[in-house]
Design an enzyme around this catalytic site. Structure first.
Site, PDB file in Angstrom:
ATOM      1  N   ASP A  18      -9.829   5.040  -2.843  1.00  0.00           N
ATOM      2  CA  ASP A  18      -8.718   5.720  -3.777  1.00  0.00           C
ATOM      3  C   ASP A  18      -9.279   6.287  -4.835  1.00  0.00           C
ATOM      4  O   ASP A  18     -10.702   6.352  -4.958  1.00  0.00           O
ATOM      5  CB  ASP A  18      -7.744   4.636  -3.994  1.00  0.00           C
ATOM      6  CG  ASP A  18      -8.311   3.497  -4.963  1.00  0.00           C
ATOM      7  OD1 ASP A  18      -9.449   3.350  -5.156  1.00  0.00           O
ATOM      8  OD2 ASP A  18      -7.402   2.649  -5.169  1.00  0.00           O
TER       9      ASP A  18
ATOM     10  N   GLU B 261       0.733  -1.104   0.094  1.00  0.00           N
ATOM     11  CA  GLU B 261      -0.059   0.148  -0.078  1.00  0.00           C
ATOM     12  C   GLU B 261       1.001   1.241  -0.020  1.00  0.00           C
ATOM     13  O   GLU B 261       0.548   2.294  -0.576  1.00  0.00           O
ATOM     14  CB  GLU B 261      -0.817  -0.039   1.353  1.00  0.00           C
ATOM     15  CG  GLU B 261      -2.073  -1.069   1.054  1.00  0.00           C
ATOM     16  CD  GLU B 261      -3.239  -0.727  -0.082  1.00  0.00           C
ATOM     17  OE1 GLU B 261      -3.180   0.537  -0.596  1.00  0.00           O
ATOM     18  OE2 GLU B 261      -3.555  -1.598  -0.539  1.00  0.00           O
TER      19      GLU B 261
ATOM     20  N   TYR C  75      -6.307   6.942   4.252  1.00  0.00           N
ATOM     21  CA  TYR C  75      -6.563   5.904   2.964  1.00  0.00           C
ATOM     22  C   TYR C  75      -5.780   4.521   3.528  1.00  0.00           C
ATOM     23  O   TYR C  75      -6.325   3.562   3.361  1.00  0.00           O
ATOM     24  CB  TYR C  75      -5.994   6.252   1.678  1.00  0.00           C
ATOM     25  CG  TYR C  75      -5.938   5.119   0.772  1.00  0.00           C
ATOM     26  CD1 TYR C  75      -7.013   4.474   0.259  1.00  0.00           C
ATOM     27  CD2 TYR C  75      -4.987   4.592   0.522  1.00  0.00           C
ATOM     28  CE1 TYR C  75      -6.890   3.375  -0.494  1.00  0.00           C
ATOM     29  CE2 TYR C  75      -4.701   3.376  -0.452  1.00  0.00           C
ATOM     30  CZ  TYR C  75      -5.788   3.058  -0.649  1.00  0.00           C
ATOM     31  OH  TYR C  75      -5.692   1.790  -1.666  1.00  0.00           O
TER      32      TYR C  75
END
Length: 351
Positions: free
Chosen positions: A147, A46, A129
């Protein structure tokens, strides 16, 4: 207003058959068999994927996990080695925060990542996020992961006409309505896959979409127009000078950039500030020859660097920078803009 359960069920059914295969992902069949994702690999992927494409990240991820297979190994790595492996991925603050986070997890948390968004957000380099993505994908917490792909899917699904970025809070609220209690990690990845492969920015393949029957934009024939975006101001152009020098004994003159700011902590060529009208300040007495210009675009500006090249005598002592012996120098470890400067100057300094 619909509760989103039907949409979530349709999307998960599609994901079970169409999930993309990625080196960091535990697929739906494996999850169903009880295999759990490794939080370290989820976190690493990520962070790498922030503002970067899946295609660009695959090889970096394999190299990183090959060298540093767990958070303890990464925490013990030398900063310079990690930054060199990161070269080319851009946004180098991510690499610095990657090391900080690894050392907190390995040193203060016994090697275990927190399993909640709030706990994850307390770690260096992890924002809303990324925290939601790790909590959902690694720990199956019902966190809403939003996203760019998810924003696009939701904007079309609910026909949100307000332009981005002002519509982001509304899109996040609508995405939360869709997030199921069961399989939230698979659902988050399904939304990303749908946006990346079917609900694409241009020419979405609506006939293949599992959410076609729910999509308000598709029903109105405006799916290609959404999400709308506010006009961006033009990027300014900055200029600078950079000095590529090689000593007669094969050593290269390099300089570590300040820890804060663009390319922070990375090795590069000595040069001027990147400003509208920089003052050149050569790092050593030499016959500097022009090697052309290189251009590079960062998030907020375009950069044009005038490259000057020189050969230095074997006993030269530069005013700034560090002489790196030839066998220890690798152009591939430099940030992209510095590699461009090396390529421009190479013929002048190696012959």
């Amino acid at each position: 207003m619909r509760d989103g359960k039907a949409e979530a069920a349709a999307l998960l059914s599609w994901y079970d058959s169409h999930a993309r295969v990625m080196p960091w992902r535990v697929g739906p069949a494996e999850r169903a068999a009880g295999i759990r994702p490794d939080p370290y690999r989820v976190w690493l992927s990520e962070v790498m994927l922030q503002q970067t494409t899946v295609a660009a990240v695959r090889d970096y991820f394999r190299r990183f996990t090959g060298r540093w297979p767990d958070v303890g190994a990464l925490a013990a790595a030398a900063d310079a080695e990690v930054m060199a492996e990161w070269a080319g991925l851009g946004y180098y603050a991510r690499a610095r925060n990657l090391l900080k986070c690894a050392r907190v997890v390995a040193g203060d948390l016994g090697g275990d990542f927190p399993d909640t968004p709030d706990g994850l957000r307390a770690l260096p380099g992890i924002g809303p996020y990324t925290a939601a993505a790790i909590a959902a994908i690694a720990f199956d917490r019902p966190a809403t992961v939003v996203d760019g792909n998810v924003e696009r899917v939701v904007a079309r699904l609910d026909r949100v006409e307000a332009p981005m970025p002002g519509s982001k809070p509304e899109l996040a609220r609508l995405a939360a309505r869709l997030t199921p209690e069961a399989r939230p990690g698979d659902f988050a990845q399904a939304m990303m896959d749908l946006g990346a492969t079917i609900c694409t920015p241009r020419n979405p393949a609506c006939a293949l979409c599992p959410l076609e029957g729910f999509c308000k934009a598709r029903g109105a024939g405006v799916q290609g127009d959404l999400p709308r975006k506010s006009a961006k101001p033009p990027k300014p152009t900055r200029r600078g000078y950079t000095y590529v020098a090689r000593r007669d004994d094969g050593a290269w003159l390099l300089e570590e950039r300040p820890a804060r700011g663009l390319l922070g902590g990375m090795l590069g060529w000595p040069g001027s500030d990147w400003a509208e009208a920089p003052d050149p300040a050569p790092p050593a007495e030499a016959e500097w020859r022009p090697a052309g210009e290189v251009r590079h675009t960062f998030t907020h500006f375009h950069l044009i660097l005038t490259v000057l090249a020189a050969r230095l005598p074997a006993d030269a002592t530069p005013r700034r920078g560090t002489l790196v012996p030839g066998p220890k120098f690798s152009p591939g470890a430099l940030p992209t803009v510095m590699r461009k400067a090396h390529d421009a100057a190479r013929a002048l300094v190696e012959n």
